[in-house]
Write an enzyme that holds these catalytic residues in place. Structure first.
Site, short mmCIF file in Angstrom:
data_model
loop_
_atom_site.label_atom_id
_atom_site.label_comp_id
_atom_site.label_asym_id
_atom_site.label_seq_id
_atom_site.Cartn_x
_atom_site.Cartn_y
_atom_site.Cartn_z
N CYS B 86 0.72 -1.22 0.04
CA CYS B 86 -0.11 -0.12 -0.12
C CYS B 86 0.83 1.35 -0.11
O CYS B 86 1.44 1.43 -0.88
CB CYS B 86 -1.09 -0.01 1.02
SG CYS B 86 -2.44 1.04 1.20
N HIS B 196 -3.71 -5.60 0.90
CA HIS B 196 -3.10 -5.94 2.31
C HIS B 196 -3.22 -7.45 2.58
O HIS B 196 -4.14 -7.82 3.35
CB HIS B 196 -3.92 -5.26 3.29
CG HIS B 196 -3.62 -3.51 3.31
ND1 HIS B 196 -2.60 -2.90 3.90
CD2 HIS B 196 -4.33 -2.59 2.77
CE1 HIS B 196 -2.43 -1.74 3.77
NE2 HIS B 196 -3.74 -1.70 2.87
N GLU B 198 -1.25 -8.90 4.69
CA GLU B 198 -1.07 -8.93 6.29
C GLU B 198 -2.35 -8.93 7.20
O GLU B 198 -2.30 -9.26 8.26
CB GLU B 198 -0.21 -7.84 6.76
CG GLU B 198 -0.99 -6.69 6.69
CD GLU B 198 -1.08 -5.72 5.86
OE1 GLU B 198 -0.78 -6.12 4.52
OE2 GLU B 198 -0.92 -4.39 5.86
#
Lengths: 81, 222
Positions: B86, B196, B198
């Site tokens: 990002c 994302h 994660e």
């Protein structure tokens, strides 16, 4: 010494913000707006008194930070007084 | 695997990333402050999501000129894996470690939703635990994720297999060229992506599709 740097999007680079502004102008009743492109404008004050040196420094600043030359052009203007 | 997450003023995904890295690698990652000029000895450097410097000037532009960046460029030269997520992707592009630029989303809106990603190249250090063409779920949250580069660079990226991930099945949320979601540098050790992973690593997230991305790096550096 004062200088101005104008940063504009290169031709062919999509400008969704410019398009939105163009649309807003139309909805305000401004007819005949054929295109709007948004850019940035910087006013820089320099301690440097030599215009050639100032221009070289401003050129470097534009390339290194103020403009992203992948998508933007820049133009430097100096007040020579 | 020794990993570290770089924190800039305005980063806000560092905790998610630190947690994910610890969960997946089994060892505690280092948090690296942007004002430092040296990196610890690492296998993976992560630039996390957020709004470094308030997105002033251009997203990632100020952070890309930060004190820590020359050390990251040097590490990348040595072959250390660098992952930008990002805002981290935006910073890597602004720093010249990846080509191109992330522009304002074509729809002008900040998008925060789940998309589908297609593995465009499974033969990379960041995607090898996926199958070629595999489609997986991943959240995105950004206002400037519209990948743009000149025609020649785009041709090179495509020709050299450097597009690692694409938005799949009409889920391109930002107008990105060729549905590009993530790209590699020439050497293949620097990867940037807008989504994302994660935030897709444990059942609590609704799916664990993002794990394989980190497991890929884990395998690559082993």
């Amino acid at each position: 010494m004062k200088a101005r740097i104008k940063v504009t999007l290169k031709n062919g680079v999509l400008d969704p913000q410019g398009k939105a502004i163009e649309g807003a102008l139309g909805s305000l009743g401004f007819s005949g707006v054929e295109s709007v492109r948004q850019g940035k404008f910087f006013e820089v004050e320099l301690a440097e008194t030599d215009p050639a040196k100032a221009r070289a420094a401003l050129d470097e600043m534009s390339k290194k930070l103020l403009a992203n030359t992948v998508i933007e052009n820049y133009a430097v203007e100096i007040d020579e007084q | 695997m020794k990993s570290g997450v770089v924190v800039f003023p305005g980063s806000n995904r560092e905790r998610d990333m630190l947690r994910a890295l610890e969960n997946i690698t089994g060892s505690k990652p280092a948090a690296i402050w942007h004002a430092d000029t040296e990196l610890p000895d690492l296998d993976l450097v992560v630039l996390c999501g957020g709004f470094s410097y308030g997105d002033y000037l251009r997203t990632g532009a100020i952070a890309a000129r930060g004190n820590i960046m020359p050390a990251i460029a040097k590490a990348a030269d040595r072959g250390v894996r660098v992952l930008g997520i990002c805002n981290g992707f935006q910073i890597l592009c602004e720093a010249g470690l990846l080509p191109g630029v992330l522009m304002r989303n074509a729809g002008l809106k900040f998008v925060c939703k789940e998309v589908k990603l297609e593995v465009a190249n499974a033969d990379t250090d960041f995607t090898r635990k996926y199958k070629q063409g595999q489609v997986w779920r991943c959240p995105v949250a950004h206002g400037d994720g519209n990948y743009f580069t000149d025609a020649e660079t785009l041709k090179r990226l495509e020709g050299e297999g450097r597009v690692g991930l694409r938005y799949a099945e009409g889920t391109n949320p930002n107008g990105s060229l060729n549905d590009i979601a993530g790209i590699l540098n020439e050497r293949g050790n620097v990867f940037g992506m807008m989504p994302h992973p994660e935030n897709m690593i444990e059942p609590l997230n609704g799916a664990t599709d993002g794990r394989a991305l980190f497991e890929s790096v884990l395998e690559a550096v082993a």
